[in-house]
Scaffold this active site. Structure first.
Site, PDB file in Angstrom:
ATOM      1  N   GLY A  23      57.032 -21.993  28.101  1.00 45.05           N
ATOM      2  CA  GLY A  23      57.198 -22.418  29.486  1.00 45.05           C
ATOM      3  C   GLY A  23      58.427 -23.277  29.692  1.00 45.05           C
ATOM      4  O   GLY A  23      58.374 -24.272  30.420  1.00 45.05           O
ATOM      5  N   ASN A  25      61.479 -22.533  31.042  1.00 43.10           N
ATOM      6  CA  ASN A  25      62.486 -22.187  32.035  1.00 43.10           C
ATOM      7  C   ASN A  25      62.568 -23.211  33.161  1.00 43.10           C
ATOM      8  O   ASN A  25      63.513 -23.208  33.951  1.00 43.10           O
ATOM      9  CB  ASN A  25      62.213 -20.796  32.623  1.00 43.10           C
ATOM     10  CG  ASN A  25      60.881 -20.712  33.341  1.00 43.10           C
ATOM     11  OD1 ASN A  25      59.844 -20.672  32.691  1.00 43.10           O
ATOM     12  ND2 ASN A  25      60.884 -20.691  34.663  1.00 43.10           N
ATOM     13  N   THR A  26      61.587 -24.110  33.224  1.00 45.32           N
ATOM     14  CA  THR A  26      61.562 -25.095  34.310  1.00 45.32           C
ATOM     15  C   THR A  26      60.770 -26.316  33.881  1.00 45.32           C
ATOM     16  O   THR A  26      60.086 -26.324  32.857  1.00 45.32           O
ATOM     17  CB  THR A  26      60.934 -24.472  35.585  1.00 45.32           C
ATOM     18  OG1 THR A  26      61.091 -25.375  36.681  1.00 45.32           O
ATOM     19  CG2 THR A  26      59.449 -24.193  35.379  1.00 45.32           C
ATOM     20  N   GLY A  27      60.881 -27.382  34.673  1.00 49.53           N
ATOM     21  CA  GLY A  27      60.046 -28.569  34.506  1.00 49.53           C
ATOM     22  C   GLY A  27      60.119 -29.231  33.148  1.00 49.53           C
ATOM     23  O   GLY A  27      61.185 -29.366  32.543  1.00 49.53           O
ATOM     24  N   GLY A  29      59.077 -28.276  30.225  1.00 48.00           N
ATOM     25  CA  GLY A  29      59.526 -27.418  29.129  1.00 48.00           C
ATOM     26  C   GLY A  29      61.032 -27.293  29.089  1.00 48.00           C
ATOM     27  O   GLY A  29      61.637 -27.310  28.012  1.00 48.00           O
ATOM     28  N   SER A 152      46.813 -33.151  29.276  1.00 48.10           N
ATOM     29  CA  SER A 152      46.894 -33.907  30.526  1.00 48.10           C
ATOM     30  C   SER A 152      45.750 -34.887  30.556  1.00 48.10           C
ATOM     31  O   SER A 152      44.674 -34.614  29.990  1.00 48.10           O
ATOM     32  CB  SER A 152      46.791 -32.953  31.723  1.00 48.10           C
ATOM     33  OG  SER A 152      46.477 -33.656  32.906  1.00 48.10           O
ATOM     34  N   TYR A 178      40.517 -26.608  35.428  1.00 53.56           N
ATOM     35  CA  TYR A 178      41.734 -27.189  34.845  1.00 53.56           C
ATOM     36  C   TYR A 178      41.368 -28.269  33.834  1.00 53.56           C
ATOM     37  O   TYR A 178      41.914 -28.313  32.728  1.00 53.56           O
ATOM     38  CB  TYR A 178      42.621 -27.778  35.938  1.00 53.56           C
ATOM     39  CG  TYR A 178      43.859 -28.467  35.417  1.00 53.56           C
ATOM     40  CD1 TYR A 178      44.906 -27.731  34.857  1.00 53.56           C
ATOM     41  CD2 TYR A 178      43.983 -29.848  35.466  1.00 53.56           C
ATOM     42  CE1 TYR A 178      46.043 -28.357  34.366  1.00 53.56           C
ATOM     43  CE2 TYR A 178      45.116 -30.483  34.981  1.00 53.56           C
ATOM     44  CZ  TYR A 178      46.150 -29.726  34.430  1.00 53.56           C
ATOM     45  OH  TYR A 178      47.262 -30.361  33.933  1.00 53.56           O
TER      46      TYR A 178
END
Length: 306
Positions: A23, A25-27, A29, A152, A178
């Site tokens: 993951g 590609n963004t944020g 990561g 989390s 979640y």
């Protein structure tokens, strides 16, 4: 061990290391991959969307032109994709120094993966469980390699493992689902660390959480709350570059030990610089850890070589 203002400048030299970040590609990561690449690691962006991954690689190379960045298609919600990716990765990288299990989905509407798993449990836990197991021989081939499990503090929010209905077929609560997936991350990390130690492996498993980070993970937040989050988010949260620090510390700091849990040191662990934090009592339940492990092996068909 409490750290004061540990930042990305404290990441040791990573030259010669191979790091896989899911993951990325963004944020969180992306910033994890960016820092590792800038410090000299060969970084594999394991992503579902190759076009976005390619754009992320270009962004990294723009600030670190000498970086070694590779792309790997990976859909953690599809077990066949996980197996294909693992085969390709172990062929190209028979020795892997670092695996950062970062990718995840948060509170989406009810969805089912191609394998019939509830999306959050299937992606956040089962996808990473299978990937880690399939890459483990390449990881244990390297002394002191690391597996970072990004969880989390949502795992504390009423989280439990609903063994009687793991896939939420009878009813669906997106927040509770979640929380279950994030508790599964913690249980997995602790059980994996115990098994690695019992097998006399120097590879360690470490958990981390980013606090409240303003990232794409929030895109499925309940719509009536979205306007409020846009106002409150910047006040109580932090940018992904700061939110990524706990997982970067877990991945690279030489003083980190297996089975630890790292998160922000600020109020309620919402933001701040990395420090050791505590997970829920449920996450330390050994009976639940071993039961979840057995169920995960059965559901994924992946048996660990330890």
């Amino acid at each position: 061990m409490k750290q004061s203002k540990w930042t990305e400048s404290d990441v040791p030299d990573q030259s010669g290391r191979v790091a896989i970040v899911t993951g990325s590609n963004t944020g969180l990561g992306f910033d994890t991959a960016r820092v590792l690449a800038h410090r000299g690691a060969t970084v594999v962006l394991a992503v579902r969307d190759i076009e976005k991954g390619d754009a992320a690689a270009r962004r990294i190379l723009a600030v670190a032109p000498r970086a070694h960045v590779d792309l790997q298609p990976l859909d953690l919600g599809c077990q066949q994709s996980v197996r294909t990716a693992a085969d390709q990765l172990t062929t190209k990288y028979p020795r892997i120094d670092l695996l950062v299990n970062n990718a995840g989905v948060m509170v989406p509407p009810k969805q089912v993966t191609p394998d019939g798993f509830e999306l959050q449990f299937g992606t956040n836990h089962l996808g990473h469980f299978a990937l880690t197991g399939l890459l483990l021989s390449s990881l244990t081939a390297v002394d002191c390699s690391r597996i970072v499990v990004v969880s989390s503090n949502g795992h504390k929010m009423g989280g439990k493992i609903h063994f009687e209905d793991l896939q939420w077929e009878h009813s669906y609560n997106r927040a509770a689902a979640y929380a279950q997936s994030k508790l599964a991350n913690m249980l997995f990390c602790y059980e994996l660390q115990r098994r690695l130690r019992a097998a006399s492996k120097t590879t360690i498993a470490v958990a981390a959480h980013p606090g409240f980070t303003n990232s794409d993970l929030m895109r499925h937040v309940w719509k009536p709350v979205a306007p409020l989050m846009k106002v409150v988010g910047p006040l109580i949260g932090q940018d992904p570059a700061i939110g990524a620090l706990p997982q970067l510390m877990a991945a690279t700091d030489p003083r980190v030990e297996g089975g630890q849990y790292w998160g922000p040191g600020g109020f309620a662990e919402l933001k701040g610089y990395p420090t050791l934090v505590k997970s829920s009592a449920r996450s330390h339940d050994r009976a639940v850890q071993t039961r979840l492990w057995a169920v995960s092996e059965e559901l994924t068909g992946v048996t660990y070589p330890i």
